[in-house]
Design an enzyme around this catalytic site. Structure first.
Site: not given
Length: 351
Positions: A185, A316
């Site tokens: 989002c 990551c």
């Protein structure tokens, strides 16, 4: 039932599909919502009003101004504060009859089973596909029903996975090779009307499961388009191999494939080679050094510059992509490939 609870739930108790027996089931239920954001907030508010006796909230984030337009549990005064702490406070103001458990953590492979095992139903309100697959796999392994919702700008989807051995997330969607396959989002925007509708629809599926409704969204995905007000239902099938993959994730060998940030920080920098498995743009925004090889390139990348005996530490954002990458390298003969547990989020939290 106390006088307060009788008055609080009297409207529900008059509904034929709930009644007093159904309300008692709701009171006895234990539901975990992972993610107290755009989907989690309306879902939590609705479940609190329904009288779910024990609600668990799992989230590690703090409230930001950009959350406020769609995350109704928070106000401007809450910016910078823990989401789960504020959510618990507001929900108990709404319904003091509840028990609410706070789980302030990053959901990861080493904690997900312990997190989920104490609850009857799991609700996935996250916006990260790697975490979604992890939650799905844990629900399959523990045999827990999973209520799933997702949005993309003005569209939303709802379904229920693994209810009485029904189809799972892996049956519906193939697993992406990176967390960035589906943007969040924060990247593409979110229409608060859609987050509200989908979050409430997710709560509805939770209630239906608890009271024993016969029309639960299993093996079918409901898709909602806010601009056209269109709703369609897409059927999907169970794939036995998908269930096997999920279970194998937690039954495979227990050899160490990751290390904590504390362990990483005390290592001699000359004793390992560091690899960032995120996308190029992520690496450019922030990194802790090392070579950058995106996870999506792994299967065709030439690793001949690395010795099979090299200690390779992969990282990551959350430690999920890097764990998959480490497992891939191990299977390719790089026996000392390991992942930085919790990724950059854990690194930055400690630093």
């Amino acid at each position: 039932m106390t006088d307060l609870s009788y008055k609080y739930y009297q409207s529900h108790s008059k509904l034929g599909f709930i009644g007093q027996d159904g309300q008692q089931k709701l009171t006895q239920a234990r539901v975990l919502i992972v993610g107290a954001g755009g989907l989690g907030c309306p879902c939590l508010l609705t479940l609190a009003g329904c009288g779910i006796g024990t609600i668990g909230i799992a989230d590690f984030d703090v409230v930001s101004v950009s959350n406020l337009h769609r995350q109704q549990l928070y106000t401007v005064d809450d910016v910078g504060k823990s989401k789960i702490s504020i959510a618990k406070q507001r929900l108990l103001q709404h319904n003091p009859l509840l028990t609410i458990n706070e789980h302030s953590l990053l959901v990861a492979r080493d904690n997900v089973l312990d997190l989920l095992k104490e609850y009857d139903i799991i609700v996935d309100g996250t916006d990260n596909f790697a975490v979604r697959y992890l939650i799905n796999d844990a629900c399959v392994y523990l045999d827990k029903p999973l209520v799933y919702g997702a949005i993309y700008q003005t569209e939303g989807h709802v379904t229920v996975f693994n209810y009485r051995q029904s189809a799972t997330l892996r049956c519906l969607f193939p697993e992406p090779e990176a967390e960035t396959v589906v943007p969040s989002c924060a990247d593409v925007g979110a229409y608060n009307v859609v987050t509200g509708i989908i979050g409430i629809m997710m709560a509805n599926e939770v209630v239906k499961i608890i009271v024993g409704s016969s029309d639960i969204l299993i093996n079918k995905l409901v898709s909602y388009d806010a601009l056209s007000a269109g709703i369609r239902t897409i059927a999907y099938r169970e794939n036995a191999k998908s269930r096997e993959i999920s279970i194998k994730r937690f039954t495979a060998g227990n050899e160490a494939t990751d290390l904590s940030v504390d362990e990483f920080l005390i290592l001699d920098p000359d004793s390992y080679r560091l690899i960032d498995v995120r996308e190029d743009w992520e690496h450019d925004e922030f990194n802790i050094g090392g070579e950058q090889i995106a996870m999506a390139k792994f299967k065709r990348y030439d690793f001949s510059a690395y010795a099979k005996s090299d200690k390779l530490i992969l990282y990551c954002l959350q430690g999920l992509r890097s764990r998959s990458a480490a497992q891939f390298l191990r299977e390719s003969g790089f026996i000392n490939a390991i992942s930085l547990r919790g990724g950059l989020n854990a690194y930055l939290a400690l630093k």
